[in-house]
Design an enzyme around this catalytic site. Structure first.
Site, PDB file in Angstrom:
ATOM      1  N   SER A 176       0.840  -1.202   0.000  1.00  0.00           N
ATOM      2  CA  SER A 176       0.000   0.000   0.000  1.00  0.00           C
ATOM      3  C   SER A 176       0.870   1.245   0.000  1.00  0.00           C
ATOM      4  CB  SER A 176      -0.902   0.022   1.239  1.00  0.00           C
ATOM      5  OG  SER A 176      -1.595   1.252   1.330  1.00  0.00           O
ATOM      6  N   LYS A 180       2.892  -2.093   6.155  1.00  0.00           N
ATOM      7  CA  LYS A 180       2.970  -2.126   4.694  1.00  0.00           C
ATOM      8  C   LYS A 180       4.319  -1.595   4.203  1.00  0.00           C
ATOM      9  CE  LYS A 180      -0.915  -4.028   3.485  1.00  0.00           C
ATOM     10  NZ  LYS A 180      -0.941  -5.313   2.744  1.00  0.00           N
TER      11      LYS A 180
END
Length: 228
Positions: free
Chosen positions: A129, A156
């Site tokens: 992400s 992430k």
């Protein structure tokens, strides 16, 4: 036939990625923590199911052993399983976030490496992400700038870094991380935002089906490489 494993694939982006790869003729294994939901999803698509909890070593090893026994190799691994880990910010929540979103990638990838090495064109795609991109979260023009998800973002970031490091240590296997786009799934329901999982899955599928001379060690969205 291309053999593909997708973790966390009983719903959302994982489910739609499975659907699109099946349409391309892949043999797709849907990995899911919950056996009932996973079997239901696999039956709906015509995929195969393996019980796979990315936070459990025994579950991961058993899933890869099942694929090894049935197929003898793995061509594509999609590390898709993840959690948002919003709400309270404390030690147990942090451990759960990193165990699922980062350590889970290590568990599954390490278990899959022997099977990936038996493939003629092994590929690993990690659904990461841009919420984990320093560039994005410090840029007032980006939606990530106002996203209050410390543990999700940090885990992430780790997922993207793991992708780069695996690409360096495993030059015979393509490793890429993907920002699939803000997607309307269970994870984002509280924010009321996002496009369809089908649209975002196309970004994952593109990286999963790169040519043999495709890039490795990158972080990409639908427009190409993303700074991070």
């Amino acid at each position: 036939m291309t053999v593909t494993l997708i973790t966390g694939a009983n719903k959302g982006i994982g489910f739609e990625t499975a659907k699109q790869l099946l349409e391309l003729g892949h043999v797709v294994y849907i990995g899911a923590r919950d056996a009932e939901r996973g079997e239901k999803a696999a039956a709906a698509l015509g995929a195969r199911f393996v019980q796979l909890d990315v936070t459990d070593d025994a579950s991961v090893k058993s899933a890869l052993a099942t694929i090894d026994s049935a197929e003898g190799r793995l061509d594509i691994l999609v590390n898709n399983a993840g959690i948002l880990a919003d709400g309270v910010l404390d030690g147990p929540t942090a451990l759960r976030a990193f165990d699922t979103n980062a350590v889970g990638i290590v568990r599954v990838t390490e278990a899959a490496l022997p099977l990936l090495r038996k493939s003629s064109a092994p590929t690993v795609v990690t659904v990461s992400s841009s919420a984990g991109s320093f560039w994005a979260v410090t840029n007032p023009d980006r939606p990530e700038f106002n996203l209050p998800l410390a543990l999700y973002s940090a885990s992430k970031s780790a997922a993207t870094m793991l992708t780069v490091q695996y690409a360096k240590s495993q030059p015979g296997i393509r490793f890429n991380a993907v920002e699939p786009g803000t997607t309307a799934t269970d994870l984002t329901a509280a924010f009321g935002i996002g496009r369809t999982p089908e649209e975002s899955a196309r970004v994952v599928v593109r990286l999963a089906t790169l040519d043999a001379d495709g890039p490795t060690g990158t972080f990409q969205d639908e427009n190409g490489e993303v700074p991070w």
